[in-house]
Scaffold this motif. Structure first.
Motif, PDB file in Angstrom:
ATOM      1  N   TRP A   1       0.744  -1.623   0.015  1.00  0.00           N
ATOM      2  CA  TRP A   1      -0.210  -0.205  -0.153  1.00  0.00           C
ATOM      3  C   TRP A   1       0.982   1.259   0.450  1.00  0.00           C
ATOM      4  O   TRP A   1       1.768   1.129   0.405  1.00  0.00           O
ATOM      5  N   VAL A   2       0.277   2.249  -0.731  1.00  0.00           N
ATOM      6  CA  VAL A   2       1.606   3.649  -1.196  1.00  0.00           C
ATOM      7  C   VAL A   2       0.580   4.675  -0.055  1.00  0.00           C
ATOM      8  O   VAL A   2      -0.098   4.559  -0.318  1.00  0.00           O
ATOM      9  N   SER A   3       1.107   4.932   1.498  1.00  0.00           N
ATOM     10  CA  SER A   3       0.423   5.556   2.432  1.00  0.00           C
ATOM     11  C   SER A   3       0.552   7.379   2.022  1.00  0.00           C
ATOM     12  O   SER A   3       0.144   7.572   3.242  1.00  0.00           O
ATOM     13  N   LEU A   4       2.017   7.284   1.847  1.00  0.00           N
ATOM     14  CA  LEU A   4       2.219   8.645   1.241  1.00  0.00           C
ATOM     15  C   LEU A   4       3.169   9.026   0.128  1.00  0.00           C
ATOM     16  O   LEU A   4       3.830   8.009  -0.019  1.00  0.00           O
ATOM     17  N   ALA A   5       3.440   9.919  -0.196  1.00  0.00           N
ATOM     18  CA  ALA A   5       4.140  10.717  -1.470  1.00  0.00           C
ATOM     19  C   ALA A   5       4.243  12.318  -1.082  1.00  0.00           C
ATOM     20  O   ALA A   5       3.360  13.135  -0.496  1.00  0.00           O
ATOM     21  N   ILE A   6       5.812  12.391  -1.612  1.00  0.00           N
ATOM     22  CA  ILE A   6       6.455  13.657  -1.033  1.00  0.00           C
ATOM     23  C   ILE A   6       7.034  14.017  -2.712  1.00  0.00           C
ATOM     24  O   ILE A   6       7.679  13.374  -3.155  1.00  0.00           O
TER      25      ILE A   6
END
Length: 318
Positions: free
Chosen positions: A275-280
């Motif tokens: 799961w992709v939980s955070l992107a910056i």
């Protein structure tokens, strides 16, 4: 007379051999203590909790002192021991590691400032001309920049696949700093013969390295086609405290040309247990939804099932 000269020559050769053997023994003992101390400190950091987060950086600092003292007591190289232990701990996962890295980075910067300040206060510029430190230092600095370092880097970088421009840049950007100052201060404090002249030569070499090659680094990088960009400050951080070690958390960067570059999160083949939980992106948070389109350079935090054997970082590499 011939026999006397032969005896003297043999004694000098034996003395040089003993010095070389002693140096090799010190390096071997230092490396062994560093490996053992680094492993022990790593296990201690991972297994033994402390009552306050401010104590974790102090524990690693105390561990460095213990490793250095143990190697010195065993007649080994304390510097090599601490260096080896630091390499082992650099990639280790440990609680409060970000705080530990920030503390030691600040301590390292403070130590460099103190070292350069002491260098400026302890060098009598009036004696440079009389002792020939200017000429000796400039000649030595030129040899280091133009001959010694390029030859050494050519040998060390030979197995690596690098462009000619990258090899030239690495050979040029060998700046001298706090370590030569520290070693020169040891010779000065031990009152060795010509120690003041050696210390003055160190000053010239360090000053030349900072002023000339240091000032030319951007120009050489541009000529060698090395990409450089200004690093903007990131004063805000988002952190979450967890009681247990986050086994399934992985932080990756989207590389250019990878399957994730230019594609939406929902279109990536990540599997059922990722799961992709955070992107910056460029210091700004992105909503980690299925419609979020990723770009090269984005930092992504993945949550995975630790029991799955599949590598979740594949879509983010070319």
């Amino acid at each position: 007379m011939a026999g006397l000269l032969t005896t003297a020559g043999g004694s000098a050769t034996a003395t040089a051999g003993q010095v070389a053997l002693t140096f090799a023994e010190q390096m071997a003992v230092g490396a062994a203590v560093g490996l053992g101390g680094g492993w022990a400190l790593k296990r201690f950091m991972q297994k033994v909790p402390l009552p306050n987060e401010g104590l974790y950086p102090l524990r690693t600092l105390a561990g460095a002192f213990v490793v250095y003292g143990t190697a010195t007591a065993a007649h080994g190289s304390g510097f090599l021991a601490v260096f080896t232990a630091g390499i082992l701990l650099g990639d280790a996962r440990a609680p409060y590691k970000r705080e530990i890295e920030r503390f030691h980075a600040a301590l390292s910067s403070l130590a460099e400032i103190v070292a350069f300040t002491l260098l400026g206060l302890s060098v009598p510029l009036g004696t440079f001309a009389a002792q020939g430190a200017w000429a000796d230092g400039l000649i030595l600095a030129a040899l280091l920049v133009l001959v010694a370092r390029p030859l050494a880097m050519a040998v060390l970088l030979w197995p690596l696949r690098l462009r000619a421009g990258e090899r030239v840049f690495l050979a040029f950007a060998g700046l001298k700093g706090a370590v030569p100052i520290l070693l020169g201060s040891f010779a000065l404090s031990a009152r060795l013969p010509h120690s003041q002249q050696m210390y003055d030569v160190v000053f010239v070499v360090v000053a030349f390295s900072v002023v000339v090659p240091g000032a030319l680094v951007p120009t050489v990088a541009r000529k060698c086609r090395i990409p450089m960009r200004a690093q903007e400050l990131e004063p805000w951080a988002l952190g979450v405290r967890l009681r247990d070690r986050p086994e399934g958390a992985r932080r990756v960067v989207v590389e250019p040309g990878s399957p994730a570059d230019g594609r939406a999160v929902g279109d990536l083949d990540l599997g059922e247990h990722v799961w992709v939980s955070l992107a910056i992106r460029e210091g700004h948070l992105l909503p980690a939804s299925g419609a979020t389109r990723l770009e090269a350079g984005d930092e992504v935090l993945l949550l995975t099932d630790p029991e799955q054997a599949r590598d979740p970082t594949g879509p983010f590499r070319p």
